[in-house]
Design an enzyme around this catalytic site. Structure first.
Site, PDB file in Angstrom:
ATOM      1  N   ASP A 256       3.797  -6.114  -2.127  1.00  0.00           N
ATOM      2  CA  ASP A 256       2.956  -5.100  -1.506  1.00  0.00           C
ATOM      3  C   ASP A 256       3.798  -3.838  -1.325  1.00  0.00           C
ATOM      4  O   ASP A 256       5.014  -3.836  -1.519  1.00  0.00           O
ATOM      5  CB  ASP A 256       2.377  -5.607  -0.175  1.00  0.00           C
TER       6      ASP A 256
HETATM    7  C1  BGC Z   1      -1.959  -2.928   1.121  1.00  0.00           C
HETATM    8  C2  BGC Z   1      -2.414  -3.745  -0.050  1.00  0.00           C
HETATM    9  C3  BGC Z   1      -2.861  -2.848  -1.165  1.00  0.00           C
HETATM   10  C4  BGC Z   1      -1.744  -1.907  -1.528  1.00  0.00           C
HETATM   11  C5  BGC Z   1      -2.100  -0.948  -2.623  1.00  0.00           C
HETATM   12  C6  BGC Z   1      -0.947  -1.914   0.708  1.00  0.00           C
HETATM   13  O1  BGC Z   1      -0.628  -1.085   1.750  1.00  0.00           O
HETATM   14  O2  BGC Z   1      -1.430  -3.779   2.118  1.00  0.00           O
HETATM   15  O3  BGC Z   1      -3.423  -4.604   0.356  1.00  0.00           O
HETATM   16  O4  BGC Z   1      -3.288  -3.600  -2.244  1.00  0.00           O
HETATM   17  O5  BGC Z   1      -1.392  -1.160  -0.385  1.00  0.00           O
HETATM   18  O6  BGC Z   1      -3.015  -0.031  -2.219  1.00  0.00           O
END
Ligand code: BGC
Length: 748
Positions: free
Chosen positions: A291
């Site tokens: 993430d």
């Molecule tokens: C979130 C994810 C997401 C990613 C890309 C992160 O901050 O926790 O769920 O897929 O960003 O946008």
């Protein structure tokens, strides 16, 4: 022709052939994901260093220029992009990848959480919390299929969805992107979503799913996103793991770990999670993506790696395959391999997994999407209809005293509509970009349309969009108009739109220490209700709101969640009886923050000593929701036997009658309780549900099949067992005792 370029060759051969031709840098490049060039460009002016550290939605790469991303793509050291939101940019970057030495296509990832809503001109469906209130698993699959088609029409190949976390804390701003608090419901909705998104992963309308976030972030210590999760292995294995395991069994291609540390180890460097459990126990053979900056956070936040390189090394060795996102990764990982900290074969494993999906999706043969055809798919009439139908089914009627609803437009001369969510695209919820106004029906527009044929006048008093900065004068104005109206509709809730990242009240990184209405909203409701005219409250929000005053004092409340682009039409159709509501809560609504955690499937001792001064019961329980029809349950029976050796089954049947005057849909729920067990078990566990359509006056006998796995538990050694003894089987219209018929069965 090189084998990897030959579409007729088996995929495994193509992968090995290609891998054999790649330099170390190109291999690590495949594990390298970056934000899109336009995203970078657009954020250049606005992001400070502190924003960059904390913000999980926007990024720039200090010390680099957007054009360098293009150059790296040409060099073949970028495997994937995220946050590319136009077809034009996706095709443009793909063309650059085609110029690279081996012409390996890019994989475009995007958060298509409820439709490909982060991109303009896509269909926006209700968010997952509302979708789960439909208990309609077929609908979940259908929406996922349509979303996949819209994504591919934009040259996007991979969504970071479904979020299969079991949401247990209403303070957490991300409840809205989950399917709620029940592991079984989360599992059923999530699995259908995976199946719908992926198809067989070989068609031109298939995309990769990402089961996220592993794990514990949905029960953060203080309700804030990414804070530590201290959760026993027992609770992980009984509550949080099952949906993820089911997602993996359904073939989910990718998994994303969560921001948080789990019992002292950051999830992003957690070998037990990513390798022992995910790969070895569950047999996951897709790839793990990190993430947003969470590998870096192993070093700069959690402090369990002294350097960023050490964090990269720990994460890869724990099971990480792809890095979201940042420019330092390729050089650092190549160095770690060359210096012997990481075995090159470990990198090969990751690259193999990533390439396999690029081949399966047909990207080598079809790297582009056709701009001429894209709008034939996106926002097509069928997708719009599905969005509207999903909104209709997701909305939950919480209170309807004295049969105030459905409203008869002919009975009213003047209807006041007010509240922050009455006339705003915020009904689309988190994970949605702004959409063209002509593609969004606000609640005010929906209401105006429904009364168009009557003499009723709709008077709108704006309260602005911002719950934190409401104007007392506007509140007063609404109260004055209420005195001259004969019906009031207040549309309250939270603000979720991402483009106002720092001003919203709900959504990712937007957690609260309170779950009441923000700002002057309750004041507005009280003042409007003081007019003595009937007042209906409509809520638009992505987390449960403890609206206790309204529940005690208003005759009617509708929970609309984040109902999507046609949410306003669906709300109005329910208000005026064109649609009979059928949604049931996928998450308990607590009275106040002090009741947290307050999920229905708690352990037996939880309320042995109830709270004093205030009730222990929630405001509205899981599974609850009213209809304009009334449903009567009778004649619960259980026939057959289940044995502790895992054999047998029990047929549970019940009569459900629509005793009202309107046709309706009832969501019948089956819960079990193990009366005596070797380790404690919840007071109720949802094990099945059925949507039952019943015409006015109609009655149906509804059957459920209880199989041994539905009674099973994990013993002290985490083996799945069915323990002998008596189980209470409960069937009814919600999780609360008064709504359930009960019968005992005995496991021999
Ligand atoms: C979130 C994810 C997401 C990613 C890309 C992160 O901050 O926790 O769920 O897929 O960003 O946008």
């Amino acid at each position: 022709m090189e084998t990897y370029k030959n579409p007729a060759a088996p995929i495994a051969d193509r992968v090995e052939d290609l891998l054999g031709r790649m330099t170390l840098e190109e291999k690590v490049g495949q594990t390298n994901q970056l934000v899109g060039v336009e995203h970078f460009r657009n954020n250049l002016a606005s992001l400070s260093a502190d924003d960059l550290f904390r913000n999980t939605a926007q990024a720039i790469y200090p010390g680099h220029k957007p054009e360098e991303l293009e150059e790296w793509t040409r060099q073949g050291i970028v495997g994937s992009f995220l946050h590319v939101i136009t077809l034009d940019e996706a095709n443009r970057l793909q063309r650059l990848a085609m110029e690279s030495r081996l012409a390996i296509p890019l994989l475009f990832g995007i958060d298509a959480i409820h439709g490909n809503a982060n991109c303009p001109d896509n269909t926006v469906y209700p968010t997952n919390i509302g979708l789960a209130c439909t208990f309609n698993t077929e609908l979940a699959r259908h929406i996922a299929r349509q979303t996949a088609a819209e994504m591919r029409a934009m040259n996007m190949h991979w969504t970071f969805n479904p979020n299969m976390e079991v949401a247990r804390d209403a303070r957490w701003g991300r409840c809205g992107e989950t399917y709620g608090e029940d592991p079984y419901l989360v599992e059923r909705m999530g699995v259908e979503t995976v199946l719908g998104l992926q198809g067989n992963l070989d068609g031109e309308n298939d995309v990769l799913a990402c089961v996220k976030h592993l794990i514990g972030g949905s029960q953060p210590d203080n309700g804030t996103n990414g804070s530590p999760a201290d959760i026993s292995e027992r609770t992980l294995r009984t509550t949080f793991f099952p949906p993820f395991k089911a997602g993996v069994d359904a073939g989910a291609a990718t998994v994303m770990p969560s921001h948080n540390e789990l019992n002292g180890t950051p999830c992003h460097s957690n070998r037990w999670l990513m390798t022992d459990v995910l790969r070895h126990e569950w047999g996951f053979n897709g790839f793990v993506v990190s993430d947003w900056m969470d590998i870096e956070h192993v070093h700069d936040l959690h402090g369990t790696a002294e350097t960023v390189e050490d964090a990269y090394c720990q994460s890869i060795m724990a099971g990480m395959d792809m890095h979201m996102h940042g420019p330092g990764w390729v050089d650092a990982v190549c160095r770690l391999v060359k210096e012997g900290y990481i075995d090159e074969q470990r990198i090969d494993d990751s690259v193999r997994r990533i390439l396999t999906y690029k081949f399966r999706l047909g990207l080598f043969e079809h790297p582009f999407a056709d701009p001429e055809k894209t709008m034939q798919v996106r926002l097509c009439p069928e997708h719009r209809r599905t969005s509207l139908e999903a909104a209709r089914q997701s909305i939950v009627l919480l209170k309807n005293e004295g049969g105030l609803l459905p409203l008869d437009a002919k009975r009213y001369r003047k209807i006041l509509v007010t509240g922050i969510n009455a006339q705003d695209e915020n009904i689309m919820g988190d994970w949605s970009a702004s959409q063209r106004p002509e593609n969004v029906v606000t609640i005010l527009e929906g209401i105006s349309h429904c009364v168009a044929d009557s003499d009723a006048e709709v008077v709108y008093v704006s309260q602005g969009w911002d719950p934190r900065n409401m104007d007392p004068k506007r509140v007063k104005r609404a109260a004055e108009v209420a005195c001259t109206a004969d019906l009031n509709i207040v549309v309250a809730g939270e603000y979720m739109m991402r483009y106002r990242w720092n001003d919203r009240t709900c959504g990712e990184d937007t957690d609260r220490s309170d779950i009441g209405l923000v700002g002057l909203q309750e004041e507005l409701i009280r003042q409007v209700a003081q007019s003595g005219k009937p007042t209906v409250l409509v809520l638009v929000n992505g987390r449960p709101l403890g609206v206790e005053w309204a529940a005690d004092n208003l005759p009617a409340i509708i929970e609309a969640w984040e109902p999507g682009m046609y949410g306003g039409q669906a709300v109005a159709e329910i208000l005026f009886g064109k649609v009979n509501p059928s949604g049931k809560l996928s998450m308990t609504i607590p009275r106040s923050v002090g009741q947290l955690h307050s999920y229905y499937n708690h352990k037996p001792s939880q309320y042995f000593h109830p709270y004093v001064c205030k009730p222990s019961s929630p405001l509205y329980p899981f599974g609850y929701g009213l209809s304009y029809a009334t449903f009567a349950y009778s004649n619960l029976s259980a026939t057959g036997e289940i044995h502790a050796d895992g054999k047998g089954q029990v047929d549970v049947a019940v009569d459900i009658a629509n005793t009202g005057d309107l046709d309706g849909v009832e969501i019948a729920q089956l819960y079990i309780r193990d009366e005596y067990s070797s380790l404690t078990r919840p007071v109720k566990e949802l094990k099945d549900f059925k949507r039952v359509a019943l015409k006015a006056g109609e009655s149906k006998r509804v059957h459920f099949t209880l199989t041994p796995d539905k009674l099973a538990m994990l013993d002290a050694d985490y083996h799945t067992v069915v323990e002998p003894g008596s189980f209470v089987v409960m069937v009814g219209s919600s999780s609360q005792d008064e709504d359930l018929l009960k019968i005992k069965i005995n496991v021999k």
